[in-house]
Design an enzyme around this catalytic site. Structure first.
Site, PDB file in Angstrom:
ATOM      1  N   ASP A 127       1.550  41.153  -7.992  1.00  0.00           N
ATOM      2  CA  ASP A 127       0.839  41.156  -9.272  1.00  0.00           C
ATOM      3  C   ASP A 127       1.115  39.904 -10.106  1.00  0.00           C
ATOM      4  O   ASP A 127       1.003  39.933 -11.323  1.00  0.00           O
ATOM      5  CB  ASP A 127       1.189  42.418 -10.079  1.00  0.00           C
ATOM      6  CG  ASP A 127       2.674  42.508 -10.380  1.00  0.00           C
ATOM      7  OD1 ASP A 127       3.432  41.666  -9.861  1.00  0.00           O
ATOM      8  OD2 ASP A 127       3.069  43.421 -11.130  1.00  0.00           O
ATOM      9  N   HIS A 136       0.508  13.310   2.633  1.00  0.00           N
ATOM     10  CA  HIS A 136       0.445  14.411   1.672  1.00  0.00           C
ATOM     11  C   HIS A 136       1.757  15.196   1.643  1.00  0.00           C
ATOM     12  O   HIS A 136       1.756  16.418   1.580  1.00  0.00           O
ATOM     13  CB  HIS A 136      -0.745  15.330   1.977  1.00  0.00           C
ATOM     14  CG  HIS A 136      -2.060  14.668   1.717  1.00  0.00           C
ATOM     15  ND1 HIS A 136      -3.238  15.087   2.274  1.00  0.00           N
ATOM     16  CD2 HIS A 136      -2.383  13.602   0.954  1.00  0.00           C
ATOM     17  CE1 HIS A 136      -4.225  14.298   1.874  1.00  0.00           C
ATOM     18  NE2 HIS A 136      -3.730  13.388   1.074  1.00  0.00           N
ATOM     19  N   ASP A 163       3.652   9.874  -6.145  1.00  0.00           N
ATOM     20  CA  ASP A 163       2.214   9.959  -6.431  1.00  0.00           C
ATOM     21  C   ASP A 163       2.040  11.176  -7.325  1.00  0.00           C
ATOM     22  O   ASP A 163       2.113  12.317  -6.847  1.00  0.00           O
ATOM     23  CB  ASP A 163       1.444  10.099  -5.108  1.00  0.00           C
ATOM     24  CG  ASP A 163      -0.067  10.107  -5.306  1.00  0.00           C
ATOM     25  OD1 ASP A 163      -0.529  10.333  -6.439  1.00  0.00           O
ATOM     26  OD2 ASP A 163      -0.786   9.902  -4.304  1.00  0.00           O
ATOM     27  N   ASP A 167      -4.204   9.908 -11.608  1.00  0.00           N
ATOM     28  CA  ASP A 167      -3.760   9.889 -10.206  1.00  0.00           C
ATOM     29  C   ASP A 167      -3.065   8.545  -9.952  1.00  0.00           C
ATOM     30  O   ASP A 167      -3.724   7.561  -9.644  1.00  0.00           O
ATOM     31  CB  ASP A 167      -4.984  10.072  -9.292  1.00  0.00           C
ATOM     32  CG  ASP A 167      -4.617  10.070  -7.814  1.00  0.00           C
ATOM     33  OD1 ASP A 167      -3.417  10.115  -7.499  1.00  0.00           O
ATOM     34  OD2 ASP A 167      -5.553  10.025  -6.987  1.00  0.00           O
ATOM     35  N   HIS A 199      -5.440   5.195   4.966  1.00  0.00           N
ATOM     36  CA  HIS A 199      -6.369   6.001   4.165  1.00  0.00           C
ATOM     37  C   HIS A 199      -7.362   5.082   3.449  1.00  0.00           C
ATOM     38  O   HIS A 199      -7.310   3.859   3.614  1.00  0.00           O
ATOM     39  CB  HIS A 199      -5.591   6.863   3.147  1.00  0.00           C
ATOM     40  CG  HIS A 199      -4.626   6.086   2.297  1.00  0.00           C
ATOM     41  ND1 HIS A 199      -5.040   5.253   1.291  1.00  0.00           N
ATOM     42  CD2 HIS A 199      -3.274   6.001   2.332  1.00  0.00           C
ATOM     43  CE1 HIS A 199      -3.983   4.703   0.717  1.00  0.00           C
ATOM     44  NE2 HIS A 199      -2.890   5.123   1.341  1.00  0.00           N
ATOM     45  N   HIS A 254     -11.045   6.425  -4.643  1.00  0.00           N
ATOM     46  CA  HIS A 254     -12.012   7.528  -4.762  1.00  0.00           C
ATOM     47  C   HIS A 254     -12.369   7.713  -6.221  1.00  0.00           C
ATOM     48  O   HIS A 254     -11.644   7.248  -7.107  1.00  0.00           O
ATOM     49  CB  HIS A 254     -11.405   8.819  -4.177  1.00  0.00           C
ATOM     50  CG  HIS A 254     -10.038   9.138  -4.727  1.00  0.00           C
ATOM     51  ND1 HIS A 254      -9.852   9.776  -5.928  1.00  0.00           N
ATOM     52  CD2 HIS A 254      -8.782   8.874  -4.258  1.00  0.00           C
ATOM     53  CE1 HIS A 254      -8.561   9.902  -6.168  1.00  0.00           C
ATOM     54  NE2 HIS A 254      -7.871   9.357  -5.172  1.00  0.00           N
ATOM     55  N   HIS A 277      -9.922  14.162  -6.668  1.00  0.00           N
ATOM     56  CA  HIS A 277     -10.921  13.548  -5.789  1.00  0.00           C
ATOM     57  C   HIS A 277     -12.251  14.005  -6.359  1.00  0.00           C
ATOM     58  O   HIS A 277     -12.779  15.053  -5.997  1.00  0.00           O
ATOM     59  CB  HIS A 277     -10.736  13.985  -4.334  1.00  0.00           C
ATOM     60  CG  HIS A 277      -9.422  13.526  -3.765  1.00  0.00           C
ATOM     61  ND1 HIS A 277      -8.801  14.143  -2.721  1.00  0.00           N
ATOM     62  CD2 HIS A 277      -8.625  12.485  -4.101  1.00  0.00           C
ATOM     63  CE1 HIS A 277      -7.661  13.513  -2.454  1.00  0.00           C
ATOM     64  NE2 HIS A 277      -7.535  12.502  -3.282  1.00  0.00           N
ATOM     65  N   GLU A 323      -5.969   2.224  -4.502  1.00  0.00           N
ATOM     66  CA  GLU A 323      -4.663   2.644  -4.008  1.00  0.00           C
ATOM     67  C   GLU A 323      -4.366   2.153  -2.593  1.00  0.00           C
ATOM     68  O   GLU A 323      -4.253   2.954  -1.665  1.00  0.00           O
ATOM     69  CB  GLU A 323      -4.560   4.161  -4.069  1.00  0.00           C
ATOM     70  CG  GLU A 323      -5.730   4.932  -3.455  1.00  0.00           C
ATOM     71  CD  GLU A 323      -5.525   6.443  -3.550  1.00  0.00           C
ATOM     72  OE1 GLU A 323      -4.493   6.914  -3.071  1.00  0.00           O
ATOM     73  OE2 GLU A 323      -6.413   7.129  -4.092  1.00  0.00           O
ATOM     74  N   TYR A 351       2.061   1.635   5.608  1.00  0.00           N
ATOM     75  CA  TYR A 351       2.973   2.686   6.068  1.00  0.00           C
ATOM     76  C   TYR A 351       3.509   2.326   7.448  1.00  0.00           C
ATOM     77  O   TYR A 351       2.728   2.190   8.405  1.00  0.00           O
ATOM     78  CB  TYR A 351       2.244   4.037   6.114  1.00  0.00           C
ATOM     79  CG  TYR A 351       1.563   4.348   4.797  1.00  0.00           C
ATOM     80  CD1 TYR A 351       2.250   4.984   3.770  1.00  0.00           C
ATOM     81  CD2 TYR A 351       0.237   3.956   4.561  1.00  0.00           C
ATOM     82  CE1 TYR A 351       1.641   5.239   2.540  1.00  0.00           C
ATOM     83  CE2 TYR A 351      -0.374   4.205   3.332  1.00  0.00           C
ATOM     84  CZ  TYR A 351       0.332   4.844   2.334  1.00  0.00           C
ATOM     85  OH  TYR A 351      -0.274   5.088   1.126  1.00  0.00           O
ATOM     86  N   ARG A 354       2.752   2.678  -1.421  1.00  0.00           N
ATOM     87  CA  ARG A 354       1.400   2.815  -1.994  1.00  0.00           C
ATOM     88  C   ARG A 354       1.520   2.511  -3.482  1.00  0.00           C
ATOM     89  O   ARG A 354       2.517   2.897  -4.106  1.00  0.00           O
ATOM     90  CB  ARG A 354       0.834   4.231  -1.774  1.00  0.00           C
ATOM     91  CG  ARG A 354      -0.522   4.440  -2.444  1.00  0.00           C
ATOM     92  CD  ARG A 354      -1.256   5.689  -1.949  1.00  0.00           C
ATOM     93  NE  ARG A 354      -0.646   6.952  -2.303  1.00  0.00           N
ATOM     94  CZ  ARG A 354       0.054   7.717  -1.491  1.00  0.00           C
ATOM     95  NH1 ARG A 354       0.259   7.341  -0.236  1.00  0.00           N
ATOM     96  NH2 ARG A 354       0.580   8.871  -1.902  1.00  0.00           N
ATOM     97  N   GLU A 399      -1.030   2.774  -6.883  1.00  0.00           N
ATOM     98  CA  GLU A 399      -2.328   3.374  -7.230  1.00  0.00           C
ATOM     99  C   GLU A 399      -2.568   3.327  -8.728  1.00  0.00           C
ATOM    100  O   GLU A 399      -1.765   3.847  -9.504  1.00  0.00           O
ATOM    101  CB  GLU A 399      -2.351   4.836  -6.748  1.00  0.00           C
ATOM    102  CG  GLU A 399      -3.610   5.586  -7.123  1.00  0.00           C
ATOM    103  CD  GLU A 399      -3.675   6.974  -6.504  1.00  0.00           C
ATOM    104  OE1 GLU A 399      -2.611   7.567  -6.241  1.00  0.00           O
ATOM    105  OE2 GLU A 399      -4.801   7.454  -6.288  1.00  0.00           O
TER     106      GLU A 399
HETATM  107  N1  GLY Z   1      -2.990  11.957  -5.100  1.00  0.00           N
HETATM  108  C1  GLY Z   1      -3.973  12.001  -4.107  1.00  0.00           C
HETATM  109  C2  GLY Z   1      -4.607  10.706  -3.886  1.00  0.00           C
HETATM  110  O1  GLY Z   1      -4.043   9.685  -4.218  1.00  0.00           O
HETATM  111  O2  GLY Z   1      -5.713  10.618  -3.425  1.00  0.00           O
HETATM  112 MN    MN Z   2      -5.786   8.878  -5.252  1.00  0.00          MN
HETATM  113 MN    MN Z   3      -2.590   9.634  -5.708  1.00  0.00          MN
END
Ligand code: GLY
Ligand code: MN
Ligand code: MN
Length: 464
Positions: A59, A263, A280, A291, A370, A374, A381, A407, A411, A429, A431
């Site tokens: 619950d 991730h 991140d 982000d 990647h 975005h 996203h 970003e 890696y 990374r 971003e």
């Molecule tokens: N935090 C997810 C991305 O950078 O797309």
């Molecule tokens: Mn991102």
């Molecule tokens: Mn991110």
């Protein structure tokens, strides 16, 4: 160094931005509705359901997260509501909000409800009814309309729409007319959400500002031997301290080789000397996401190899950002950054071969695994078409008011035996969040340290 009663190291004194925006005026949501209704054909109806509470276990529920299209069109943050937009044959509009009733017992146990009177007064809808009235009223609203618009991605709601349509159909001998056209409302709302208003930009600037303070705090609090989740706690603490109670997504706090898991959200490892920490994390402010990623050395000093990779990624990020203006596209930015990163990796001896061939073979994508960025907005996203062609290029030309992330990352997992050992275990990374302006761009991520000098200086101040 002064101490405080909580025995916390002093944090840098970065003021909150002037006149910060913490939510949109409710009249802005009425404007969003009006823009959507202007796109509805005459004699149509559009339906937008709110989200429901989600059970975590038994619950207890997860923190409520409103359906973002519904929120964009209402600003209403209660579960189980329904927005109905009607356009008649003369092109006149009406908005109706069905919502949970005022309920003294529920409000003592669970929280306040807005109710139907305030829905009209404060949220500016034309009419409001209790949700229990939906079953009676919806078939009547549908009867005789030529088109029904709703989001095709919500399977359960689509099934509900078909139940109502079937009810209309069952009254055909009494003169009912079933709508003959169904249209997906998602891409229409997506295109509206893609272009941000000045007020949305102000909110996203503030979400970024708060997130930047949180990244600074993490850098200042970082120490060898702490755990990733302790750094996550510092981030969340700083978000909440400035009015952003929830992160926009599960924070990635990844020390050393964990940064090579894109991730990674376990955030459970201890931070080790001579390793990098990739964070991140972005705040959500009144529904809008930041982000941001920053990568920095756990002990405050980059090693030579970490410095080399970091500077390459930073330069690639800035190269891409500085090229942003109306008419630019992710496809063109990819060409720039892929070539730049390829050259860098060749210079370091991480990849070998003819530069032109390496670039045309997209060899760099083995290390930059990647996308470059975005759309960003109510969703991290965010919605909005990218105009992807068969070569998976994102051809859409940028327009004023679009917001995106940039970003780049490199890696090199510990398991990659094809490179010299000294490079292995590095994952970087960086971003930022960028708004397209008439003259170029605005970097919303203005207060997160990013140069090697600034990061090392900020971290030394605390550890000295
Ligand atoms: N935090 C997810 C991305 O950078 O797309
Ligand atoms: Mn991102
Ligand atoms: Mn991110």
């Amino acid at each position: 160094m002064t101490t405080n009663p909580l025995n916390e190291a002093p944090l840098s004194k970065v003021p909150l931005s002037k006149s910060p925006m913490s939510q949109l005026p409710l009249s802005d949501y009425a404007k969003h509705r009006a823009t959507f209704m202007a796109k509805m054909p005459n004699n149509s109806i559009a339906l937008f359901p709110a989200a429901s509470e989600l059970t975590r276990s038994n619950d207890t529920e997860y923190a409520f997260c409103q359906n973002k299209n519904f929120f964009y069109l209402t600003g209403f943050n209660e579960p189980d509501a329904l927005l109905v937009l009607l356009k008649n044959e003369q092109g006149q509009n009406k908005s109706i909000l069905f919502s949970l009733p005022k309920d003294a017992l529920h409000e003592i146990w669970q929280g306040r409800r807005i109710g139907q009177i305030k829905a009209v007064q404060d949220y500016g809808v034309d009419e409001s009814f209790e949700v229990t009235d939906v079953a009676n009223l919806l078939p009547d609203y549908l009867d005789g309309k030529s088109q029904v618009l709703f989001g095709f991605s919500d399977h359960d709601f689509a099934a509900q729409v078909f139940t109502w349509l079937k009810q209309v159909k069952s009254s055909v001998r009494q003169g009912a007319k079933t709508p003959q056209h169904l249209a997906d409302a998602d891409p229409i709302v997506a295109e509206l959400r893609l272009i941000k208003t000045e007020n949305e930009l102000a909110l996203m600037r503030q979400a970024n500002h708060i997130s930047g303070l949180a990244h600074q705090r993490a850098m200042q609090k970082c120490q060898v031997g702490k755990f990733e989740y302790q750094m996550e706690a510092e981030i969340l603490h700083e978000f909440a301290r400035h009015g952003a109670r929830h992160p926009a997504y599960a924070s990635i706090v990844a020390g050393g080789d964990n940064a090579n898991i894109l991730h990674y959200t376990d955030n459970s490892d201890v931070l080790k000397n001579n390793e990098l920490l990739l964070i991140d994390a972005g705040a959500e402010l009144s529904g809008y996401a930041a982000d941001i990623t920053r990568t920095f050395p756990v002990n405050g000093q980059f090693t030579a190899e970490q410095k080399a990779i970091y500077q390459l990624v930073l330069d690639a990020k800035n190269l891409a950002i500085n090229a942003i203006k109306p008419g630019m596209s992710f496809a063109k930015l990819n060409v720039l950054t892929n070539a730049f990163l390829t050259q860098g990796l060749v210079d370091f001896g991480i990849i070998e071969g003819d530069l032109t061939e390496l670039i045309s073979d997209k060899k760099v994508k083995e290390y930059f695994i990647h996308g470059l960025g975005h759309w960003l907005g109510l969703d991290v996203h965010d919605v909005g078409d990218y105009h992807i062609n068969t070569d998976r290029e994102q051809l859409r030309a940028f327009e004023v008011g679009m917001v995106m992330t940039i970003e780049p990352g490199i890696y090199i997992p510990l398991s990659d035996l094809s490179v010299e050992a000294k490079w292995r275990g590095i994952g970087v990374r960086i971003e930022d969040n960028i708004a397209v302006t008439a003259t170029g761009f605005e970097n919303l991520t203005a207060n997160s340290p990013q140069t090697i000098e600034d990061i090392e200086a900020l971290m030394i101040k605390v550890t000295a």
